[in-house]
Motif scaffolding. Sequence first.
Motif, PDB file in Angstrom:
ATOM      1  N   VAL A  25      -8.318 -16.048 -24.397  1.00 19.12           N
ATOM      2  CA  VAL A  25      -8.754 -16.081 -25.798  1.00 19.12           C
ATOM      3  C   VAL A  25      -7.670 -16.728 -26.633  1.00 19.12           C
ATOM      4  CG1 VAL A  25      -9.531 -14.720 -27.778  1.00 19.12           C
ATOM      5  CG2 VAL A  25     -10.096 -13.974 -25.453  1.00 19.12           C
ATOM      6  N   SER A  26      -8.067 -17.623 -27.491  1.00 19.78           N
ATOM      7  CA  SER A  26      -7.126 -18.290 -28.378  1.00 19.78           C
ATOM      8  C   SER A  26      -7.716 -18.348 -29.779  1.00 19.78           C
ATOM      9  CB  SER A  26      -6.843 -19.716 -27.884  1.00 19.78           C
ATOM     10  OG  SER A  26      -5.977 -20.402 -28.778  1.00 19.78           O
ATOM     11  N   ARG A  27      -6.842 -18.381 -30.746  1.00 22.19           N
ATOM     12  CA  ARG A  27      -7.283 -18.589 -32.126  1.00 22.19           C
ATOM     13  C   ARG A  27      -7.219 -20.069 -32.476  1.00 22.19           C
ATOM     14  NH1 ARG A  27      -4.502 -13.846 -35.834  1.00 22.19           N
ATOM     15  NH2 ARG A  27      -5.061 -12.067 -34.507  1.00 22.19           N
ATOM     16  N   VAL A  28      -7.989 -20.447 -33.483  1.00 20.96           N
ATOM     17  CA  VAL A  28      -7.942 -21.826 -33.972  1.00 20.96           C
ATOM     18  C   VAL A  28      -6.529 -22.114 -34.476  1.00 20.96           C
ATOM     19  CG1 VAL A  28      -8.775 -23.395 -35.767  1.00 20.96           C
ATOM     20  CG2 VAL A  28     -10.388 -21.909 -34.557  1.00 20.96           C
ATOM     21  N   GLY A  64     -12.942 -20.428  -7.119  1.00 17.35           N
ATOM     22  CA  GLY A  64     -11.691 -20.024  -7.755  1.00 17.35           C
ATOM     23  C   GLY A  64     -11.197 -20.976  -8.823  1.00 17.35           C
ATOM     24  N   CYS A  65     -11.854 -22.115  -8.986  1.00 17.03           N
ATOM     25  CA  CYS A  65     -11.394 -23.111  -9.958  1.00 17.03           C
ATOM     26  C   CYS A  65     -12.254 -23.022 -11.206  1.00 17.03           C
ATOM     27  CB  CYS A  65     -11.460 -24.519  -9.340  1.00 17.03           C
ATOM     28  SG  CYS A  65     -10.692 -25.794 -10.370  1.00 17.03           S
ATOM     29  N   LYS A  66     -12.010 -21.979 -11.975  1.00 21.36           N
ATOM     30  CA  LYS A  66     -12.834 -21.762 -13.179  1.00 21.36           C
ATOM     31  C   LYS A  66     -12.064 -20.875 -14.158  1.00 21.36           C
ATOM     32  CE  LYS A  66     -17.065 -20.333 -12.608  1.00 21.36           C
ATOM     33  NZ  LYS A  66     -18.250 -19.442 -12.443  1.00 21.36           N
ATOM     34  N   GLN A  67     -12.120 -21.225 -15.433  1.00 23.80           N
ATOM     35  CA  GLN A  67     -11.580 -20.343 -16.468  1.00 23.80           C
ATOM     36  C   GLN A  67     -12.282 -20.632 -17.802  1.00 23.80           C
ATOM     37  OE1 GLN A  67      -7.281 -20.387 -17.765  1.00 23.80           O
ATOM     38  NE2 GLN A  67      -7.399 -18.270 -17.000  1.00 23.80           N
ATOM     39  N   LEU A  68     -12.646 -19.535 -18.472  1.00 23.05           N
ATOM     40  CA  LEU A  68     -13.343 -19.636 -19.752  1.00 23.05           C
ATOM     41  C   LEU A  68     -12.337 -19.560 -20.890  1.00 23.05           C
ATOM     42  CD1 LEU A  68     -15.876 -19.498 -21.623  1.00 23.05           C
ATOM     43  CD2 LEU A  68     -15.848 -17.018 -21.285  1.00 23.05           C
ATOM     44  N   LEU A  69     -12.423 -20.488 -21.812  1.00 21.75           N
ATOM     45  CA  LEU A  69     -11.610 -20.438 -23.027  1.00 21.75           C
ATOM     46  C   LEU A  69     -12.500 -19.965 -24.181  1.00 21.75           C
ATOM     47  CD1 LEU A  69      -9.143 -20.957 -24.813  1.00 21.75           C
ATOM     48  CD2 LEU A  69      -9.886 -23.346 -25.014  1.00 21.75           C
ATOM     49  N   ILE A  70     -12.166 -18.813 -24.742  1.00 28.13           N
ATOM     50  CA  ILE A  70     -12.876 -18.279 -25.908  1.00 28.13           C
ATOM     51  C   ILE A  70     -12.019 -18.540 -27.136  1.00 28.13           C
ATOM     52  CG2 ILE A  70     -13.834 -16.221 -27.007  1.00 28.13           C
ATOM     53  CD1 ILE A  70     -14.187 -15.008 -24.232  1.00 28.13           C
ATOM     54  N   SER A 118     -17.085 -15.495 -32.314  1.00 29.66           N
ATOM     55  CA  SER A 118     -16.211 -16.270 -31.434  1.00 29.66           C
ATOM     56  C   SER A 118     -17.057 -17.201 -30.573  1.00 29.66           C
ATOM     57  CB  SER A 118     -15.385 -15.324 -30.561  1.00 29.66           C
ATOM     58  OG  SER A 118     -14.534 -14.515 -31.368  1.00 29.66           O
ATOM     59  N   LEU A 119     -16.427 -18.301 -30.129  1.00 31.53           N
ATOM     60  CA  LEU A 119     -17.137 -19.340 -29.367  1.00 31.53           C
ATOM     61  C   LEU A 119     -16.587 -19.416 -27.954  1.00 31.53           C
ATOM     62  CD1 LEU A 119     -17.242 -22.063 -32.154  1.00 31.53           C
ATOM     63  CD2 LEU A 119     -19.097 -20.544 -31.421  1.00 31.53           C
ATOM     64  N   PRO A 120     -17.480 -19.776 -26.993  1.00 31.48           N
ATOM     65  CA  PRO A 120     -18.906 -20.095 -27.151  1.00 31.48           C
ATOM     66  C   PRO A 120     -19.724 -18.843 -27.469  1.00 31.48           C
ATOM     67  CG  PRO A 120     -18.318 -20.053 -24.844  1.00 31.48           C
ATOM     68  CD  PRO A 120     -17.033 -19.910 -25.595  1.00 31.48           C
TER      69      PRO A 120
END
Length: 423
Positions: A30-33, A125-131, A163-165
């Motif tokens: 999770v990251s902020r703008v 194993g090659c996957k990561q979601l950025l929220i 939050s996105l997506p």
Amino acid sequence: MSYMLGVYFVTGGLIVVGLVSVTTGSDYVVSRVGGNQTISLNVSQAGGEFRVGVVVNNTTEYLFLKFHNTDIERLNISRTWYRDRYRVRGNITSSVFRLTLYNVTTEDAGIYECQIFDKRPKVRGCKQLLIVAQNPSQPNITGPASAASGGSFTLTCSSSSRSLPPDHPPLNMSYTWRKNSEKIQGDGNASLNGPNLTVRHISREKEDNYTCQAVEEGLESDWSARHVLDVLYGPYTVQFNVTDDKVTATEGDPLTVRCSADCNPACTLAWLDTSKQRVTSGQREAVLSIPAVNRSLSDLYTCHVNNTHGNKSRNLKLDIQYGPQTVQFNVTDGKVTATGDPLTVGCSADCNPACTVTWRDTSRQRVTSSQMEAVLSIPAVNRSLSDLYTCNVNNTHGHKSRNFKLDIQCKSFRFVLTSNLPY
């Protein structure tokens, strides 16, 4: 819109590209703008040579070119939203590909994963979601509009994540509550459980205002609109507009006493006399109004107050004050009394407060005086006594007098004559 960064094999190599739609259940960060965020991908299954790129709107923009596990070359790109915002971190021969995004925007949100270029199977194993975290929506409060004093109620604070997506896994959302602008700590009579606030032993305050705020990943929503709770209760005390439960009034004067009580909903009030007959009634207030007070009225009135949550009563003692109207003797006026006989005459009058009663003789000398009743007492009547006595009766509200005529008569004697003379 949301994208996925993918890694694809091309002629013996691999491309890391684009942003595609989200699937839940993946590992996420999770990251902020405006913040910086590192995306970590396991490329151990991806092969030795690959190009790294990003796909936007079905167009591939290559970012890096990697050869024989040793060299990496930055490529020129035309997409300004990625230019100067990324860097590959760590050993280029590592099985983990780390891409750091700087000054994160909402367009960076999505799943980053690896795929074989020609057939596009996913690489395990090659996957990561950025929220990309956003402030939650302004909450709504649901719950009862009213509750009875001493009871309990529960309010619910409802807010949506922005939050996105949009279809990201649930993030931790906490809630802050305020009552009349003061923060509720969740102890004593209040308990907090997720979005719910439960209050027990409700106080008698007429109106409480509740607001709530949602917090997700440290980002706060706007405060909700006020939820006004109408607290319902019966009368606790009955108030008069006079300072005491006893009212003093002079006969002939008007009298007005107002009865009221703090109730919600408003109480019905009624004045009752000693016979329990309703004198007057009203909502919120009942007025006992007597145009001219007189001694024949009830000396006790009760104000009865009630609504659906309780009832109370309070008595009002009416002290009607007046002067004497008549003077009473306890003997017949002008009683004939013989000399030597005792004489007792009581004098009294109906008064409030009690009258002072005084006997005077014809010379206006005070013979005797007392409160409420004075007794003219003569142990033995004789002709030298005054033949007229006056009883004076008075208090602060008036006075009266009445005369008593004493008719003193001599006792009669019978004489018997005898003679010893011869015939």
